[in-house]
Motif scaffolding. Structure first.
Motif, PDB file in Angstrom:
ATOM      1  N   ARG A  73       0.804  -1.226   0.000  1.00 34.97           N
ATOM      2  CA  ARG A  73       0.000   0.000   0.000  1.00 34.97           C
ATOM      3  C   ARG A  73       0.834   1.273   0.000  1.00 34.97           C
ATOM      4  O   ARG A  73       0.353   2.333  -0.419  1.00 34.97           O
ATOM      5  CB  ARG A  73      -0.937   0.007   1.209  1.00 34.97           C
ATOM      6  CG  ARG A  73      -0.236   0.245   2.539  1.00 34.97           C
ATOM      7  CD  ARG A  73      -1.115  -0.117   3.723  1.00 34.97           C
ATOM      8  NE  ARG A  73      -0.523   0.286   5.000  1.00 34.97           N
ATOM      9  CZ  ARG A  73       0.500  -0.326   5.573  1.00 34.97           C
ATOM     10  NH1 ARG A  73       1.062  -1.370   4.985  1.00 34.97           N
ATOM     11  NH2 ARG A  73       0.976   0.108   6.736  1.00 34.97           N
ATOM     12  N   LYS A  74       2.086   1.211   0.438  1.00 31.07           N
ATOM     13  CA  LYS A  74       2.914   2.420   0.505  1.00 31.07           C
ATOM     14  C   LYS A  74       3.659   2.693  -0.787  1.00 31.07           C
ATOM     15  O   LYS A  74       4.321   3.723  -0.908  1.00 31.07           O
ATOM     16  CB  LYS A  74       3.886   2.317   1.690  1.00 31.07           C
ATOM     17  CG  LYS A  74       3.183   2.347   3.046  1.00 31.07           C
ATOM     18  CD  LYS A  74       4.171   2.379   4.194  1.00 31.07           C
ATOM     19  CE  LYS A  74       3.451   2.413   5.536  1.00 31.07           C
ATOM     20  NZ  LYS A  74       4.406   2.436   6.684  1.00 31.07           N
ATOM     21  N   PHE A  75       3.564   1.785  -1.748  1.00 32.94           N
ATOM     22  CA  PHE A  75       4.163   2.018  -3.061  1.00 32.94           C
ATOM     23  C   PHE A  75       3.173   2.816  -3.908  1.00 32.94           C
ATOM     24  O   PHE A  75       1.977   2.487  -3.953  1.00 32.94           O
ATOM     25  CB  PHE A  75       4.475   0.691  -3.763  1.00 32.94           C
ATOM     26  CG  PHE A  75       5.667  -0.037  -3.213  1.00 32.94           C
ATOM     27  CD1 PHE A  75       6.931   0.149  -3.772  1.00 32.94           C
ATOM     28  CD2 PHE A  75       5.541  -0.902  -2.140  1.00 32.94           C
ATOM     29  CE1 PHE A  75       8.033  -0.521  -3.272  1.00 32.94           C
ATOM     30  CE2 PHE A  75       6.632  -1.584  -1.638  1.00 32.94           C
ATOM     31  CZ  PHE A  75       7.891  -1.390  -2.199  1.00 32.94           C
ATOM     32  N   VAL A  76       3.669   3.837  -4.579  1.00 31.72           N
ATOM     33  CA  VAL A  76       2.810   4.674  -5.422  1.00 31.72           C
ATOM     34  C   VAL A  76       2.079   3.812  -6.446  1.00 31.72           C
ATOM     35  O   VAL A  76       2.687   2.964  -7.105  1.00 31.72           O
ATOM     36  CB  VAL A  76       3.651   5.752  -6.146  1.00 31.72           C
ATOM     37  CG1 VAL A  76       2.792   6.511  -7.144  1.00 31.72           C
ATOM     38  CG2 VAL A  76       4.259   6.700  -5.140  1.00 31.72           C
ATOM     39  N   GLY A  77       0.789   4.028  -6.563  1.00 32.65           N
ATOM     40  CA  GLY A  77      -0.027   3.298  -7.526  1.00 32.65           C
ATOM     41  C   GLY A  77      -0.873   2.205  -6.908  1.00 32.65           C
ATOM     42  O   GLY A  77      -1.858   1.769  -7.512  1.00 32.65           O
ATOM     43  N   SER A  78      -0.501   1.760  -5.712  1.00 31.18           N
ATOM     44  CA  SER A  78      -1.281   0.723  -5.047  1.00 31.18           C
ATOM     45  C   SER A  78      -2.484   1.351  -4.346  1.00 31.18           C
ATOM     46  O   SER A  78      -2.319   2.207  -3.476  1.00 31.18           O
ATOM     47  CB  SER A  78      -0.421  -0.030  -4.022  1.00 31.18           C
ATOM     48  OG  SER A  78       0.604  -0.758  -4.665  1.00 31.18           O
ATOM     49  N   ILE A  79      -3.665   0.936  -4.727  1.00 31.17           N
ATOM     50  CA  ILE A  79      -4.901   1.419  -4.116  1.00 31.17           C
ATOM     51  C   ILE A  79      -5.505   0.253  -3.338  1.00 31.17           C
ATOM     52  O   ILE A  79      -5.947  -0.737  -3.925  1.00 31.17           O
ATOM     53  CB  ILE A  79      -5.909   1.910  -5.170  1.00 31.17           C
ATOM     54  CG1 ILE A  79      -5.248   2.891  -6.146  1.00 31.17           C
ATOM     55  CG2 ILE A  79      -7.125   2.516  -4.497  1.00 31.17           C
ATOM     56  CD1 ILE A  79      -4.722   4.155  -5.513  1.00 31.17           C
ATOM     57  N   SER A  80      -5.501   0.357  -2.024  1.00 29.81           N
ATOM     58  CA  SER A  80      -5.904  -0.777  -1.197  1.00 29.81           C
ATOM     59  C   SER A  80      -7.270  -0.572  -0.552  1.00 29.81           C
ATOM     60  O   SER A  80      -7.530   0.460   0.072  1.00 29.81           O
ATOM     61  CB  SER A  80      -4.861  -1.023  -0.100  1.00 29.81           C
ATOM     62  OG  SER A  80      -5.174  -2.173   0.653  1.00 29.81           O
ATOM     63  N   LEU A  81      -8.136  -1.570  -0.718  1.00 22.43           N
ATOM     64  CA  LEU A  81      -9.410  -1.603  -0.018  1.00 22.43           C
ATOM     65  C   LEU A  81      -9.239  -2.391   1.274  1.00 22.43           C
ATOM     66  O   LEU A  81      -8.458  -3.344   1.326  1.00 22.43           O
ATOM     67  CB  LEU A  81     -10.487  -2.285  -0.870  1.00 22.43           C
ATOM     68  CG  LEU A  81     -10.791  -1.714  -2.254  1.00 22.43           C
ATOM     69  CD1 LEU A  81     -11.933  -2.506  -2.876  1.00 22.43           C
ATOM     70  CD2 LEU A  81     -11.142  -0.239  -2.180  1.00 22.43           C
ATOM     71  N   SER A  82      -9.985  -2.025   2.290  1.00 21.41           N
ATOM     72  CA  SER A  82     -10.007  -2.841   3.497  1.00 21.41           C
ATOM     73  C   SER A  82     -10.785  -4.117   3.205  1.00 21.41           C
ATOM     74  O   SER A  82     -11.580  -4.179   2.255  1.00 21.41           O
ATOM     75  CB  SER A  82     -10.683  -2.076   4.640  1.00 21.41           C
ATOM     76  OG  SER A  82     -12.053  -1.869   4.348  1.00 21.41           O
TER      77      SER A  82
END
Length: 243
Positions: A78-87
């Motif tokens: 999640r901390k890498f640019v481009g990663s969009i994380s849902l819970s």
């Protein structure tokens, strides 16, 4: 186009979809992610592999593939640019609504297909919730299996060669969507997993830099075709055996 209209729900009219629901062995819901895949693969990688393998499976089992769910749980990256994380709770809520709609329309079997491994805990938990709450027992969950015998094809050392955006996944992308791969930008990285990784949550940014594992430059389309075929055959066997 005709083949798409038989197996891909997104290409069907509502009348065609209604008829195919009566005929199809199952409805496959591919669940991918918007996630970084190093310097050489697109954010859409899990969506591309998941959707295309699902379509291959649908053609062999006379099933239907729903439009891809393009976001997933990518906490580790999640901390890498481009990663969009849902819970997990958000992902479960989205999938619950999809499943309930399909149940309303009379789907025989619904297969939640994790094109991204991080989605697996959520979809398994959701299937249990739906069985408890609504007595739905036609919900299945599956993530692509890896034929370990094919590891002999990999030149990168194991396990890095078969992990995220490594030689194996890059090979699969070369087989499915070669125009999406920028192999000249691939950078080898062989991270060491922290000793306590199994016992506490650790983000990838704590021990990797590039965001991929192994040496993706060793990837080839031929290797990818072998891994894709094995994953498709495994799921086809499952569907034909238990549904």
């Amino acid at each position: 186009m005709e083949n798409n209209r038989r197996h891909y729900a997104g290409a069907m009219t509502r009348i065609e979809f209604q008829q195919r629901l009566k005929e199809a062995k199952c409805v496959i819901v591919p669940i991918g992610s918007c996630e970084q895949h190093g310097y050489h693969l697109p954010l859409d990688t899990d969506n591309i592999i998941g959707f295309n393998t699902a379509m291959m499976v649908a053609e062999k089992t006379d099933s239907i593939v729903m439009p891809n769910v393009n976001y997933g749980q990518v906490w580790s990256a999640r901390k890498f640019v481009g990663s969009i994380s849902l819970s997990n709770s958000t992902l479960k809520a989205i999938l619950k609504d999809i499943v309930m709609s399909l149940e309303q329309f009379g789907a025989k079997n619904i297969l939640l297909y994790a094109g991204h491994n991080g989605n697996s805990p959520a979809i398994k938990d959701l299937a249990r919730d739906l069985a408890s709450e609504f007595d739905y027992h036609n919900i299945w969950y599956f993530e692509p299996s890896v034929n370990r015998e094919l590891f002999s094809l990999l030149e990168s050392k194991i396990p890095c060669g078969c992990v995220h955006a490594g030689e194996m996944e890059t090979s699969m992308m070369l087989a499915i969507s070669p125009e999406s791969v920028q192999l000249d930008k691939a950078v080898a990285e062989f991270p060491s997993l922290p000793k306590d990784a199994k016992y506490r949550p650790i983000s990838w940014d704590e021990y990797i830099t590039v965001g991929s594992y192994g040496d993706p430059s060793k990837a080839t389309a031929d290797k990818g075709e072998a891994f894709v075929k094995a994953a498709v055959d495994d799921l086809v066997h499952l569907i034909n055996d238990i549904m």
